[in-house]
Design a protein around this motif. Structure first.
Motif, PDB file in Angstrom:
ATOM      1  N   GLU A  84       0.811  -1.215   0.000  1.00  0.00           N
ATOM      2  CA  GLU A  84       0.000   0.000   0.000  1.00  0.00           C
ATOM      3  C   GLU A  84       0.850   1.273   0.000  1.00  0.00           C
ATOM      4  O   GLU A  84       0.401   2.323   0.477  1.00  0.00           O
ATOM      5  N   LEU A  85       2.033   1.208  -0.577  1.00  0.00           N
ATOM      6  CA  LEU A  85       2.904   2.380  -0.591  1.00  0.00           C
ATOM      7  C   LEU A  85       2.342   3.490  -1.477  1.00  0.00           C
ATOM      8  O   LEU A  85       2.387   4.672  -1.115  1.00  0.00           O
ATOM      9  N   ALA A  86       1.805   3.143  -2.640  1.00  0.00           N
ATOM     10  CA  ALA A  86       1.294   4.167  -3.557  1.00  0.00           C
ATOM     11  C   ALA A  86       0.123   4.919  -2.943  1.00  0.00           C
ATOM     12  O   ALA A  86       0.030   6.153  -3.068  1.00  0.00           O
ATOM     13  N   SER A  87      -0.789   4.199  -2.283  1.00  0.00           N
ATOM     14  CA  SER A  87      -1.941   4.870  -1.665  1.00  0.00           C
ATOM     15  C   SER A  87      -1.503   5.765  -0.511  1.00  0.00           C
ATOM     16  O   SER A  87      -2.080   6.843  -0.298  1.00  0.00           O
ATOM     17  N   LYS A  88      -0.468   5.357   0.231  1.00  0.00           N
ATOM     18  CA  LYS A  88       0.061   6.191   1.302  1.00  0.00           C
ATOM     19  C   LYS A  88       0.651   7.479   0.739  1.00  0.00           C
ATOM     20  O   LYS A  88       0.441   8.577   1.284  1.00  0.00           O
ATOM     21  N   ARG A  89       1.389   7.367  -0.342  1.00  0.00           N
ATOM     22  CA  ARG A  89       1.989   8.538  -0.976  1.00  0.00           C
ATOM     23  C   ARG A  89       0.906   9.480  -1.513  1.00  0.00           C
ATOM     24  O   ARG A  89       1.019  10.704  -1.401  1.00  0.00           O
ATOM     25  N   LEU A  90      -0.137   8.903  -2.080  1.00  0.00           N
ATOM     26  CA  LEU A  90      -1.246   9.709  -2.579  1.00  0.00           C
ATOM     27  C   LEU A  90      -1.936  10.446  -1.437  1.00  0.00           C
ATOM     28  O   LEU A  90      -2.266  11.641  -1.548  1.00  0.00           O
ATOM     29  N   ASP A  92      -3.126   0.180  -6.718  1.00  0.00           N
ATOM     30  CA  ASP A  92      -3.276   0.624  -5.334  1.00  0.00           C
ATOM     31  C   ASP A  92      -3.745   2.078  -5.281  1.00  0.00           C
ATOM     32  O   ASP A  92      -4.645   2.434  -4.514  1.00  0.00           O
ATOM     33  N   ALA A  93      -3.127   2.946  -6.100  1.00  0.00           N
ATOM     34  CA  ALA A  93      -3.507   4.360  -6.122  1.00  0.00           C
ATOM     35  C   ALA A  93      -4.942   4.537  -6.610  1.00  0.00           C
ATOM     36  O   ALA A  93      -5.700   5.348  -6.062  1.00  0.00           O
ATOM     37  N   GLU A  94      -5.335   3.777  -7.608  1.00  0.00           N
ATOM     38  CA  GLU A  94      -6.699   3.881  -8.143  1.00  0.00           C
ATOM     39  C   GLU A  94      -7.728   3.415  -7.119  1.00  0.00           C
ATOM     40  O   GLU A  94      -8.829   3.976  -7.039  1.00  0.00           O
ATOM     41  N   ARG A  95      -7.387   2.407  -6.325  1.00  0.00           N
ATOM     42  CA  ARG A  95      -8.302   1.949  -5.275  1.00  0.00           C
ATOM     43  C   ARG A  95      -8.466   3.011  -4.188  1.00  0.00           C
ATOM     44  O   ARG A  95      -9.550   3.182  -3.629  1.00  0.00           O
ATOM     45  N   ALA A  96      -7.387   3.730  -3.888  1.00  0.00           N
ATOM     46  CA  ALA A  96      -7.423   4.704  -2.796  1.00  0.00           C
ATOM     47  C   ALA A  96      -8.080   6.013  -3.194  1.00  0.00           C
ATOM     48  O   ALA A  96      -8.599   6.744  -2.332  1.00  0.00           O
ATOM     49  N   SER A 127       8.173  13.826  -0.717  1.00  0.00           N
ATOM     50  CA  SER A 127       8.410  12.424  -1.078  1.00  0.00           C
ATOM     51  C   SER A 127       8.150  11.549   0.133  1.00  0.00           C
ATOM     52  O   SER A 127       8.303  11.989   1.279  1.00  0.00           O
ATOM     53  N   TYR A 128       7.766  10.322  -0.137  1.00  0.00           N
ATOM     54  CA  TYR A 128       7.617   9.325   0.922  1.00  0.00           C
ATOM     55  C   TYR A 128       8.016   7.993   0.309  1.00  0.00           C
ATOM     56  O   TYR A 128       7.365   7.498  -0.628  1.00  0.00           O
ATOM     57  N   THR A 129       9.096   7.446   0.817  1.00  0.00           N
ATOM     58  CA  THR A 129       9.574   6.198   0.242  1.00  0.00           C
ATOM     59  C   THR A 129      10.403   5.448   1.269  1.00  0.00           C
ATOM     60  O   THR A 129      10.608   5.911   2.397  1.00  0.00           O
ATOM     61  N   TYR A 130      10.854   4.263   0.879  1.00  0.00           N
ATOM     62  CA  TYR A 130      11.690   3.452   1.753  1.00  0.00           C
ATOM     63  C   TYR A 130      12.981   4.187   2.081  1.00  0.00           C
ATOM     64  O   TYR A 130      13.424   5.063   1.340  1.00  0.00           O
ATOM     65  N   ASP A 131      13.573   3.821   3.202  1.00  0.00           N
ATOM     66  CA  ASP A 131      14.841   4.404   3.629  1.00  0.00           C
ATOM     67  C   ASP A 131      15.979   3.685   2.891  1.00  0.00           C
ATOM     68  O   ASP A 131      16.270   2.520   3.180  1.00  0.00           O
ATOM     69  N   PRO A 132      16.641   4.330   1.919  1.00  0.00           N
ATOM     70  CA  PRO A 132      17.673   3.642   1.142  1.00  0.00           C
ATOM     71  C   PRO A 132      18.875   3.237   1.973  1.00  0.00           C
ATOM     72  O   PRO A 132      19.521   2.216   1.691  1.00  0.00           O
ATOM     73  N   PRO A 174      10.618  -3.515   2.988  1.00  0.00           N
ATOM     74  CA  PRO A 174      11.048  -2.376   3.805  1.00  0.00           C
ATOM     75  C   PRO A 174      10.204  -2.205   5.054  1.00  0.00           C
ATOM     76  O   PRO A 174       8.992  -2.431   5.040  1.00  0.00           O
ATOM     77  N   THR A 175      10.856  -1.827   6.127  1.00  0.00           N
ATOM     78  CA  THR A 175      10.159  -1.530   7.383  1.00  0.00           C
ATOM     79  C   THR A 175      10.388  -0.090   7.818  1.00  0.00           C
ATOM     80  O   THR A 175       9.700   0.399   8.700  1.00  0.00           O
ATOM     81  N   LYS A 176      11.370   0.574   7.198  1.00  0.00           N
ATOM     82  CA  LYS A 176      11.654   1.970   7.524  1.00  0.00           C
ATOM     83  C   LYS A 176      11.356   2.843   6.304  1.00  0.00           C
ATOM     84  O   LYS A 176      11.807   2.540   5.192  1.00  0.00           O
ATOM     85  N   PHE A 177      10.607   3.904   6.537  1.00  0.00           N
ATOM     86  CA  PHE A 177      10.239   4.819   5.459  1.00  0.00           C
ATOM     87  C   PHE A 177      10.640   6.240   5.842  1.00  0.00           C
ATOM     88  O   PHE A 177      10.841   6.552   7.016  1.00  0.00           O
ATOM     89  N   GLU A 178      10.726   7.093   4.830  1.00  0.00           N
ATOM     90  CA  GLU A 178      11.257   8.431   5.028  1.00  0.00           C
ATOM     91  C   GLU A 178      10.344   9.440   4.337  1.00  0.00           C
ATOM     92  O   GLU A 178      10.068   9.336   3.138  1.00  0.00           O
ATOM     93  N   LEU A 179       9.873  10.421   5.106  1.00  0.00           N
ATOM     94  CA  LEU A 179       9.046  11.511   4.580  1.00  0.00           C
ATOM     95  C   LEU A 179       9.902  12.765   4.500  1.00  0.00           C
ATOM     96  O   LEU A 179      10.503  13.178   5.493  1.00  0.00           O
TER      97      LEU A 179
END
Length: 328
Positions: A149-155, A185-189, A263-268, A296-301
């Motif tokens: 659900e990363l895309a819906s979170k970003r949206l 995912d984005a279309e569902r959200a 941006s909101y994505t995984y922590d590289p 991924p368990t860590k994300f970065e905003l």
């Protein structure tokens, strides 16, 4: 001539001098491990790569001593990857670290014998790299950079940054397979967020002017880059978004620092740290197929306040308190 007498103290001294040499002679020389790295982009574009090298050092691997690195970069020209992967395989490294989905695909097609640790790969199962995440089997394992659900979170975060937005344009590379589950995912959200979302495919940097023209004609309130292999597109996107005062959700912190709004994505950094741990475990004897593919368990905003001011936006305090990186 009488018997030669050697004092006890002389014998002890002789033993002390020769003992270190004897021990050193008995110790086997530490084996040199060869790690191949295959990357679609230049390594300086891979934010976490220095952490990968540093973690290897902390785990006891020193380049020039017990570690040899073989680097192959396609410099953004993805059609070069199969030949570069073949070069790596011919060099017979102990392990190959394959970056991003295109790098992983090329490495996996090049060998079924050499262990492969893929990293920052979008959809390992959907791309056919492994049969399942828990027990991948074969010679492949690694780290995925996507969750369901990363895309819906970003949206949702873009909507929170631009509360009045009702139309969001989703830009994506249709040739990149990792975009498909994100689009769904984005279309569902979108209905839940009271957003109308429209898809805008972008296959090349040269398509950006026409894409932005179409988005503006549709009267988009904001734009979202679907994550994938479009890093080269983002610089131009940021410039177009700024000139047209369009809030843009970009792919990573570096693009926010370059002028993207959010941006909101995984922590590289965390991804590459875990990649080094997997390399260490395999070099010490663990079979790659027995190591689960990690998600991924860590994300970065990240949020750019300079960009928000230029757009006439006020970022809600509730969103700022969540941010890991704020550009002011």
């Amino acid at each position: 001539m009488g018997p030669i007498v050697i004092k006890r103290t002389a014998i002890v001294a002789l033993l002390l001098l020769t003992a270190p040499l004897a021990v050193e002679a008995q110790q086997p020389r530490q084996a040199v491990q060869t790690v191949g790295v295959l990357t679609p982009q230049r390594l300086e574009q891979q934010a976490g790569y220095p952490t990968f090298l540093e973690t290897l050092r902390l785990l006891g691997y020193q380049e020039g001593s017990n570690l040899r690195m073989l680097l192959r970069s396609a410099d953004g020209k993805l059609d070069r990857l199969p030949a570069l992967a073949a070069e790596l395989v011919a060099a017979r490294p102990d392990i190959i670290v394959a970056l991003n989905t295109p790098g992983a695909r090329a490495a996996i097609q090049a060998t079924k014998q050499i262990a492969i640790v893929m990293t920052s790969v979008g959809d390992p199962v959907g791309s056919g790299f492994v049969s399942n995440l828990a027990r991948p089997g074969g010679n492949v394992t690694g780290i995925s950079n996507m969750v369901a659900e990363l895309a819906s979170k970003r949206l949702a975060l873009l909507k929170e940054a631009v509360p009045g937005a009702t139309r969001i344009a989703a830009m994506f590379n249709p040739d990149d397979p990792v975009t498909v589950p994100q689009l769904r995912d984005a279309e569902r959200a979108a209905p839940v967020l009271k957003i109308e979302i429209r898809l805008f495919p972008v296959r090349a940097v040269g398509h950006l002017p026409e894409t932005f023209k179409q988005m503006l004609a549709w009267r988009a309130d904001g734009a979202l880059w679907i994550l994938g292999q479009q890093q080269a597109f983002q610089t131009g996107s940021i410039e177009f978004a700024a000139s047209h005062r369009l809030p843009l959700m970009v792919a990573n912190r570096q693009s926010v620092e370059a002028g993207g709004l959010i941006s909101y994505t995984y922590d590289p950094v965390d991804q590459y740290r875990r990649t080094a741990v997997y390399v260490d475990r395999i070099l010490k004897g663990t079979k790659p197929g027995d190591l689960p593919v990690e998600q991924p368990t860590k994300f970065e905003l990240a949020i750019n306040l300079k960009t928000s001011k230029a757009l006439g936006l006020t970022i809600p305090p509730s969103l700022l308190t969540q941010a890991d990186r704020v550009v002011e």
